[in-house]
Design an enzyme around this catalytic site. Structure first.
Site, mmCIF file in Angstrom:
data_model
loop_
_atom_site.group_PDB
_atom_site.id
_atom_site.type_symbol
_atom_site.label_atom_id
_atom_site.label_comp_id
_atom_site.label_asym_id
_atom_site.label_seq_id
_atom_site.Cartn_x
_atom_site.Cartn_y
_atom_site.Cartn_z
ATOM 1 N N ARG A 108 8.215 -11.849 6.544
ATOM 2 C CA ARG A 108 6.887 -12.112 5.440
ATOM 3 C C ARG A 108 7.751 -13.137 4.419
ATOM 4 N NH1 ARG A 108 3.735 -7.149 2.395
ATOM 5 N NH2 ARG A 108 2.606 -7.408 4.640
ATOM 6 N N HIS A 135 -2.271 -13.502 7.770
ATOM 7 C CA HIS A 135 -1.611 -12.292 8.043
ATOM 8 C C HIS A 135 -2.309 -11.520 9.495
ATOM 9 C CE1 HIS A 135 -0.126 -8.431 7.060
ATOM 10 N NE2 HIS A 135 -0.790 -8.013 6.133
ATOM 11 N N GLN A 138 -2.337 -7.740 10.458
ATOM 12 C CA GLN A 138 -3.526 -7.433 9.865
ATOM 13 C C GLN A 138 -4.817 -7.550 10.385
ATOM 14 O OE1 GLN A 138 -3.114 -5.255 6.819
ATOM 15 N NE2 GLN A 138 -4.922 -4.596 7.581
ATOM 16 N N ASP A 230 -10.034 -7.467 -0.126
ATOM 17 C CA ASP A 230 -8.706 -7.577 -0.521
ATOM 18 C C ASP A 230 -8.702 -7.979 -1.880
ATOM 19 O OD1 ASP A 230 -5.800 -7.822 -0.125
ATOM 20 O OD2 ASP A 230 -5.970 -9.791 0.647
ATOM 21 N N CYS A 270 -7.150 -4.159 3.585
ATOM 22 C CA CYS A 270 -5.952 -3.986 4.048
ATOM 23 C C CYS A 270 -4.783 -3.042 3.428
ATOM 24 C CB CYS A 270 -5.442 -5.479 4.268
ATOM 25 S SG CYS A 270 -5.274 -6.540 2.599
ATOM 26 N N ARG A 298 -2.028 0.039 11.942
ATOM 27 C CA ARG A 298 -0.859 -1.028 12.073
ATOM 28 C C ARG A 298 0.123 -0.552 13.053
ATOM 29 N NH1 ARG A 298 -0.494 -4.262 7.491
ATOM 30 N NH2 ARG A 298 1.166 -5.171 8.682
HETATM 31 N N1 CP Z 1 -1.591 -4.596 4.351
HETATM 32 C C1 CP Z 1 -0.437 -4.525 4.220
HETATM 33 O O1 CP Z 1 0.275 -5.614 4.990
HETATM 34 O O2 CP Z 1 0.260 -3.701 3.256
HETATM 35 P P1 CP Z 1 1.918 -3.965 2.749
HETATM 36 O O3 CP Z 1 1.600 -5.140 1.980
HETATM 37 O O4 CP Z 1 2.248 -2.884 2.090
HETATM 38 O O5 CP Z 1 2.689 -4.338 3.975
HETATM 39 N N1 NVA Z 2 -3.561 -11.034 0.124
HETATM 40 C C1 NVA Z 2 -2.478 -9.889 -0.187
HETATM 41 C C2 NVA Z 2 -2.526 -9.064 1.145
HETATM 42 C C3 NVA Z 2 -1.515 -7.944 0.917
HETATM 43 C C4 NVA Z 2 -1.203 -7.118 2.310
HETATM 44 C C5 NVA Z 2 -1.560 -10.498 -0.718
HETATM 45 O O1 NVA Z 2 -0.907 -11.346 -0.067
HETATM 46 O O2 NVA Z 2 -0.816 -10.099 -1.535
#
Ligand code: CP
Ligand code: NVA
Length: 316
Positions: A108, A135, A138, A230, A270, A298
Site C-alpha cells: 500500500r 485500489h 477493492q 468514497d 469501500c 474483501r
Molecule cells: N477499504 C479499505 O481498503 O480499507 P482500509 O483502508 O481500512 O484497508
Molecule cells: N480513497 C480512499 C480509499 C480508502 C480505502 C483513500 O485512498 O484514502
C-alpha cells in the site's frame, strides 16, 4: 495451485491488466472459499506474505492477515516508519531481499510507480493494496458483492458519486470489463483520470458497458442499481479536507439521493466512511447498505487472489 485455476498475470497491480476470464476465476474461487470458510484446505502452509504499508489500513491489513492464517500461512506487517520504501535502500533491493524470505507482497503506497517497481524487481507476486491511483482488490470485491446481490452485473447500472480517486478508477476498470454501465458524478476538477476513462471506454465497446462522466449526482443515480461513494479527501490529501468538503457537499449520498435510484438499489462504500460527510448515517445503516457484506468479502476475494497468484510462485 493450478487446481484452483490460473490468472493471465503474475502480479495484481491493476484490474486493467486482467481479462474477463481472470475475474471470473477470482469470483468463482472467492465464492468457494466463502462457502467453505472453516473447512477449506490450507494450501498456503509455510508461505509468508509481506504486508508493506506506507499508509494506514484496517480492512486491507486485517483481511490479508486473516486470509493467510486461514489458508495455512502467515503474514508479516511493516509500516512506513520501518520500511521507508526507496529511502533506506533502493526499492529493487527491498524487492529482491523479500523474494528470498517471503512468497508474496501486498503493498500500500502513495506513488503507483512504487508498486510497479516492486513488481518489476520481485521474484514473488506483488499485490496492489491501494496506491494514490488504484485500489484493485477493492474494485474486484465491490463487483463480487454486486454479483452476490444481483446474480450478474451485466447490463446493470452502477453510480459512483464523489471524488474521481483510486477506488473510482478501479471501479471504472471493473465495470467496463464486466459489461456493467457506470456513471461517475463529481465536481469539475475532480473527475477520474482521463487515461482510465479512455481505456474503459475502449473495453466497454466490446463488453456493452456504458461509461459516463457527469457532474450532476441526480443524473448519475437516476434508476441505478447500486450507488457508491468514497471519502472526499483520500489518504495523503488531509490538507485539502476543508476545501474538498465545500466542493463535494452537493455530492453527499443521503436518503433523498438514494430515492432517485431504482427501487431495491443497494448502497456500497469501500470504508472507512465519514458519516455526515460523503454519506449520511441513515443511508449507511439502512437495509439497502451492503457495506459490511462488502467488507467481509474483501477476505474471500483476496483469499482467491492469494491462492491464484501464490500458486504460480516459483519458490512456492
Ligand atoms: N477499504 C479499505 O481498503 O480499507 P482500509 O483502508 O481500512 O484497508
Ligand atoms: N480513497 C480512499 C480509499 C480508502 C480505502 C483513500 O485512498 O484514502
Amino acid at each position: 495451485m493450478t487446481e484452483y485455476g490460473t490468472l493471465s498475470v503474475r502480479h495484481l497491480t491493476s484490474i486493467a491488466e486482467l481479462d474477463r476470464k481472470d475475474v471470473d476465476t477470482i469470483f468463482a474461487l472467492a465464492k468457494r472459499v466463502k462457502a467453505e470458510r472453516y473447512t477449506f484446505p490450507k494450501p498456503l502452509a509455510n508461505q509468508r506474505l509481506m504486508l508493506l504499508f506506507e499508509k494506514e489500513s484496517l480492512r486491507t491489513r486485517v483481511t490479508f492477515d486473516v486470509a493467510m492464517q486461514d489458508l495455512g500461512g502467515s503474514a508479516i506487517y511493516i509500516d512506513q516508519q520501518d520500511v521507508r520504501l526507496g529511502a533506506r535502500e533502493a526499492l529493487k533491493d527491498v524487492a529482491r531481499n523479500l523474494s528470498r524470505w517471503c512468497h508474496g507482497i501486498v503493498a500500500r503506497t502513495y506513488r503507483h510507480r512504487t508498486v510497479l517497481d516492486l513488481a518489476k524487481h520481485a521474484e514473488i507476486p506483488v499485490i496492489n493494496g491501494l496506491t494514490d491511483f488504484l485500489h484493485p482488490c477493492q474494485g474486484l470485491t465491490d463487483f463480487f458483492t454486486m454479483t452476490e446481490v444481483f446474480g450478474s452485473v451485466e447490463g446493470r447500472t452502477f453510480a459512483y458519486v464523489g471524488d474521481g480517486n483510486n477506488t473510482c478508477h478501479s471501479l471504472i476498470h471493473c465495470a467496463a470489463l464486466l459489461g456493467c454501465h457506470i456513471r461517475v458524478a463529481g465536481p469539475e476538477g475532480y473527475e477520474p483520470n482521463s487515461k482510465v476513462v479512455n481505456h474503459a471506454m475502449r473495453i466497454a465497446k466490446e463488453t456493452g458497458s456504458e461509461v459516463s462522466i457527469l457532474e450532476d449526482p441526480q443524473q448519475a443515480v437516476d434508476g441505478a442499481d447500486a450507488v457508491y461513494t468514497d471519502v472526499w479527501a483520500s489518504m495523503g490529501q488531509e490538507e485539502e479536507t476543508e476545501e474538498r468538503a465545500e466542493r463535494f457537499s452537493p455530492y453527499r449520498v443521503d436518503s433523498e439521493l438514494m430515492a432517485a435510484a431504482k427501487p431495491g438499489a443497494i448502497f456500497l462504500h469501500c470504508l472507512p466512511a465519514h458519516r455526515g460527510a460523503e454519506v449520511t448515517s441513515d443511508v449507511i445503516d439502512s437495509d439497502c447498505s451492503k457495506v459490511l457484506q462488502n467488507a467481509e468479502n474483501r477476505l474471500h476475494v483476496q483469499k482467491a487472489i492469494l491462492l491464484l497468484l501464490m500458486g504460480q510462485n516459483p519458490l512456492g
